[in-house]
Scaffold this motif. Structure first.
Motif, PDB file in Angstrom:
ATOM      1  N   GLY A  40      -1.822   0.884   1.871  1.00  0.00           N
ATOM      2  CA  GLY A  40      -2.827   1.864   2.310  1.00  0.00           C
ATOM      3  C   GLY A  40      -3.038   1.801   3.817  1.00  0.00           C
ATOM      4  N   GLU A  41      -3.126   0.578   4.340  1.00  0.00           N
ATOM      5  CA  GLU A  41      -3.300   0.410   5.797  1.00  0.00           C
ATOM      6  C   GLU A  41      -2.124   1.011   6.560  1.00  0.00           C
ATOM      7  OE1 GLU A  41      -5.494  -3.966   5.396  1.00  0.00           O
ATOM      8  OE2 GLU A  41      -3.512  -3.803   6.302  1.00  0.00           O
ATOM      9  N   ALA A  69      12.340   7.773  -3.565  1.00  0.00           N
ATOM     10  CA  ALA A  69      11.304   6.908  -2.989  1.00  0.00           C
ATOM     11  C   ALA A  69      11.885   5.533  -2.655  1.00  0.00           C
ATOM     12  CB  ALA A  69      10.160   6.749  -3.987  1.00  0.00           C
ATOM     13  N   PRO A  70      11.341   4.886  -1.621  1.00  0.00           N
ATOM     14  CA  PRO A  70      11.758   3.515  -1.324  1.00  0.00           C
ATOM     15  C   PRO A  70      11.254   2.537  -2.379  1.00  0.00           C
ATOM     16  CG  PRO A  70       9.987   4.170   0.152  1.00  0.00           C
ATOM     17  CD  PRO A  70      10.328   5.376  -0.677  1.00  0.00           C
ATOM     18  N   VAL A  71      11.974   1.428  -2.504  1.00  0.00           N
ATOM     19  CA  VAL A  71      11.631   0.426  -3.520  1.00  0.00           C
ATOM     20  C   VAL A  71      11.609  -0.964  -2.893  1.00  0.00           C
ATOM     21  CG1 VAL A  71      12.384  -0.692  -5.665  1.00  0.00           C
ATOM     22  CG2 VAL A  71      12.646   1.788  -5.407  1.00  0.00           C
ATOM     23  N   ILE A  72      10.569  -1.709  -3.226  1.00  0.00           N
ATOM     24  CA  ILE A  72      10.531  -3.155  -2.983  1.00  0.00           C
ATOM     25  C   ILE A  72      10.708  -3.786  -4.352  1.00  0.00           C
ATOM     26  CG2 ILE A  72       9.057  -5.086  -2.286  1.00  0.00           C
ATOM     27  CD1 ILE A  72       7.708  -3.070  -0.308  1.00  0.00           C
ATOM     28  N   LEU A 133       4.447  -8.242   1.719  1.00  0.00           N
ATOM     29  CA  LEU A 133       3.693  -7.555   2.776  1.00  0.00           C
ATOM     30  C   LEU A 133       4.610  -7.246   3.956  1.00  0.00           C
ATOM     31  CD1 LEU A 133       0.392  -9.668   2.542  1.00  0.00           C
ATOM     32  CD2 LEU A 133       1.050  -7.616   1.253  1.00  0.00           C
ATOM     33  N   LEU A 134       5.544  -8.155   4.239  1.00  0.00           N
ATOM     34  CA  LEU A 134       6.529  -7.910   5.298  1.00  0.00           C
ATOM     35  C   LEU A 134       7.456  -6.759   4.906  1.00  0.00           C
ATOM     36  CD1 LEU A 134       7.312 -11.634   6.151  1.00  0.00           C
ATOM     37  CD2 LEU A 134       6.267  -9.969   7.704  1.00  0.00           C
ATOM     38  N   ALA A 135       7.801  -6.699   3.636  1.00  0.00           N
ATOM     39  CA  ALA A 135       8.665  -5.598   3.173  1.00  0.00           C
ATOM     40  C   ALA A 135       7.949  -4.260   3.327  1.00  0.00           C
ATOM     41  CB  ALA A 135       9.063  -5.840   1.714  1.00  0.00           C
ATOM     42  N   LEU A 136       6.660  -4.238   3.007  1.00  0.00           N
ATOM     43  CA  LEU A 136       5.893  -2.993   3.189  1.00  0.00           C
ATOM     44  C   LEU A 136       5.888  -2.585   4.654  1.00  0.00           C
ATOM     45  CD1 LEU A 136       2.934  -3.761   0.779  1.00  0.00           C
ATOM     46  CD2 LEU A 136       4.462  -1.778   0.607  1.00  0.00           C
ATOM     47  N   GLN A 137       5.718  -3.573   5.529  1.00  0.00           N
ATOM     48  CA  GLN A 137       5.719  -3.274   6.962  1.00  0.00           C
ATOM     49  C   GLN A 137       7.073  -2.714   7.393  1.00  0.00           C
ATOM     50  OE1 GLN A 137       4.021  -6.330   9.429  1.00  0.00           O
ATOM     51  NE2 GLN A 137       5.137  -5.608  11.222  1.00  0.00           N
TER      52      GLN A 137
END
Ligand code: DQA
Length: 143
Positions: A40-41, A69-72, A133-137
């Motif tokens: 969200g951020e 869509a991207p995937v983690i 969280l790093l992957a989201l970044q």
């Protein structure tokens, strides 16, 4: 808002109590909440799921492929042997980031092989929840 799928394989529903010396004490629910908040951020909408069923995980990858869509993905033990999962990952057109809480290369030899890495955009491993969280970044449109 763009959607990112955060998909998790077998036994990750047991986080919090599962081998805490290796995987930490954060529960899957807390991991999920942290991913949704961080996404969200970063201006993304995270869809976080976990299954112990290979077929269900493959179905979700098909869904992400259709959505472009991207995937983690934390494939958990499927990392090491599931060619069916790898083939499903190959259908994705948006980035795929393989994540692991632990560093499989620093563990038993059977964990040193990933059949997914070869079709992933990149891999982040060994940082616990921060791997996600790093992957989201890394996927973020704004950072
Ligand atoms: C894991 C590493 C895998 O080897 C293991 O089978 C898991 C979790 C990790 O996140 O560190 O279930 O993917």
């Amino acid at each position: 808002m763009s959607t990112v799928y955060v998909l998790n394989g077998p036994n990750l529903n047991r986080l919090g109590t599962r081998e805490p010396g290796i995987y930490g004490t954060t529960t899957f629910e807390q991991l999920s909440e942290q991913c949704i908040a961080r996404a969200g951020e970063l201006g993304m909408d995270a869809v976080v799921r976990q299954t112990n069923d290979e077929a269900e995980l493959i179905g979700w990858l098909h869904e992400a492929a259709d959505a472009k869509a991207p995937v983690i993905l934390n494939p958990a033990a499927f990392t090491h042997y599931s060619y069916a999962l790898r083939d499903a990952c190959s259908m994705l057109t948006a980035p795929l980031i393989e994540v692991h809480l632990s560093n499989p290369l620093a563990r038993e030899e059977f964990r040193h092989t990933s059949v997914v890495s070869g079709v992933a955009t990149g891999t982040i491993a060994g940082f616990g929840v921060a791997s996600y969280l790093l992957a989201l970044q890394a996927l973020s449109p704004v950072e």
